[in-house]
Design an enzyme around this catalytic site. Structure first.
Site, short mmCIF file in Angstrom:
data_model
loop_
_atom_site.label_atom_id
_atom_site.label_comp_id
_atom_site.label_asym_id
_atom_site.label_seq_id
_atom_site.Cartn_x
_atom_site.Cartn_y
_atom_site.Cartn_z
N LYS A 57 -35.35 -19.93 21.81
CA LYS A 57 -35.77 -19.17 22.89
C LYS A 57 -36.04 -19.97 24.29
O LYS A 57 -35.84 -19.50 25.27
CB LYS A 57 -37.12 -18.83 22.46
CG LYS A 57 -36.99 -17.48 21.48
CD LYS A 57 -38.28 -17.25 20.56
CE LYS A 57 -37.92 -16.39 19.25
NZ LYS A 57 -39.06 -16.13 18.67
N GLN A 89 -45.25 -17.59 18.47
CA GLN A 89 -44.33 -17.60 17.30
C GLN A 89 -45.02 -17.53 15.94
O GLN A 89 -45.95 -18.37 15.99
CB GLN A 89 -43.70 -19.04 17.51
CG GLN A 89 -42.60 -19.35 16.29
CD GLN A 89 -41.40 -18.21 16.65
OE1 GLN A 89 -40.95 -17.98 17.56
NE2 GLN A 89 -40.76 -17.71 15.34
N ASP A 115 -43.24 -9.50 23.24
CA ASP A 115 -42.61 -9.34 22.10
C ASP A 115 -42.88 -7.88 21.66
O ASP A 115 -42.17 -7.41 20.51
CB ASP A 115 -43.38 -10.16 20.93
CG ASP A 115 -42.33 -11.60 20.48
OD1 ASP A 115 -41.11 -11.16 20.55
OD2 ASP A 115 -42.89 -12.34 19.92
#
Ligand code: NAP
Length: 288
Positions: free
Chosen positions: A52, A96, A119
């Site tokens: 990422k 994460q 997200d």
């Protein structure tokens, strides 16, 4: 058969985003910023975070790395999220998952400001998806839709089956297929671990579009797929034979109108969507 090439498509998206980022920097004096929080030392999470951050660099997005010890207290993690929520250089916050045992991921996800929730996991953004309102969409299902769009696959009026009902993939995937428009409007069925295997097979056999997100290697067999179907494989598993997905790609590829490979399918698209959401968040914060 069309290969739904996520690797090449994601590279194109990064190039497009770089031009948008350059324009934002020129007009507003700063680039989009993504804060990346990694707690603990789970090897798979470390790989995902590195990918990422690499994607950010390629698109000209600034990433702020926050590596925390697995023993961090819940309060300390939430305090970091509060600081990032208040930081004007940060447009998006990526936490994460999974978090190490003892930490409450749902509480952390709900702590992230919805306008920085790139997200798309905050209840506000998930609720907006369910209501068909604009908002940040979860990256994996949004990446699947973008992969279909860029390969000329429409879903309207077609029968779609989503295998899996997780909050990060299956459930939002089904909601997206139910949205109004050419990339929605599908007659959508969701199957899961309590759906008898025979029913899963029967549903798939009738489907024009099969999206597999069960997390079980080679779960979907070639004889589940009707001729000319489109198959998108979200699963990814490291086996002795290498990386494989939830679908038996080799056995079914010749009967599919289009199919995504593993690796090089949905994975790169998920990251591309994260970058897309981050640039959109920056544009919204700058009023651009
Ligand atoms: P998850 O949270 O474990 O959810 C799996 C879903 O599959 C659940 O809804 C589960 O049903 C269902 N399921 C499990 N066993 C099943 C069976 N035998 N038959 C039918 N359904 C079954 O996994 P996830 O996070 O959604 O991820 C799914 C897969 O996608 C994993 O392989 C993951 O590594 C991969 N993934 C890839 C990306 C990417 O970017 N490429 C991103 C996210 C995930 P229940 O709800 O009934 O338990």
């Amino acid at each position: 058969m069309i290969l739904l090439d996520g690797k090449a498509t994601a590279a194109t998206i990064r190039t497009e985003l770089k031009a948008r980022v350059d324009a934002l920097r020129q007009d507003h004096g700063r680039a989009p910023g993504l804060a990346v929080i990694l707690v603990g030392d789970d090897p798979a999470s470390q790989v995902y975070v590195r990918m990422k951050e690499k994607g950010c660099a390629e698109a000209g997005i600034v990433s702020f790395s926050h590596r925390l010890d697995a023993a961090v207290a819940q309060g300390e993690l939430e305090a970091l999220i509060d600081r990032l929520n208040a930081d004007p250089a940060v447009d998006g916050i990526l936490l994460q998952l999974p978090l190490p045992k003892g930490l409450h991921s749902q509480a952390c996800l709900e702590r992230i400001a919805p306008d920085k929730d790139v997200d798309g996991f905050h209840p506000e953004n998930m609720g907006r998806l369910a209501l068909g309102l604009p908002g940040y969409r979860p990256c994996t299902p949004a990446g699947v839709i973008e992969l279909l769009r860029r390969h000329g696959v429409t879903t309207a009026g077609k029968r779609a089956v989503v295998l899996g009902r997780s909050n990060i993939v299956g459930k939002p995937m089904a909601l997206m297929l139910l949205e109004y428009g050419a990339l929605g409007d599908a007659t959508t069925t969701v199957v899961h671990s309590r759906t008898p295997l025979d029913d899963q097979r029967a549903c798939c056999r009738e489907a024009d579009i099969v999206i597999a997100a069960v997390g079980r290697p080679l779960h979907v067999k070639a004889d589940w797929i009707k001729d000319g179907a489109v198959v998108v494989d979200v699963g990814i598993h490291r086996t002795e034979a290498g990386l494989v997905g939830d679908c038996d790609f080799e056995a079914m590829k010749d009967k599919c109108a289009a199919i995504s490979p593993v690796p090089g399918g949905v994975g790169p698209m998920t990251i591309a969507q994260l970058l897309t959401n981050t640039v959109a968040a920056c544009a919204a914060h700058l009023g651009a």
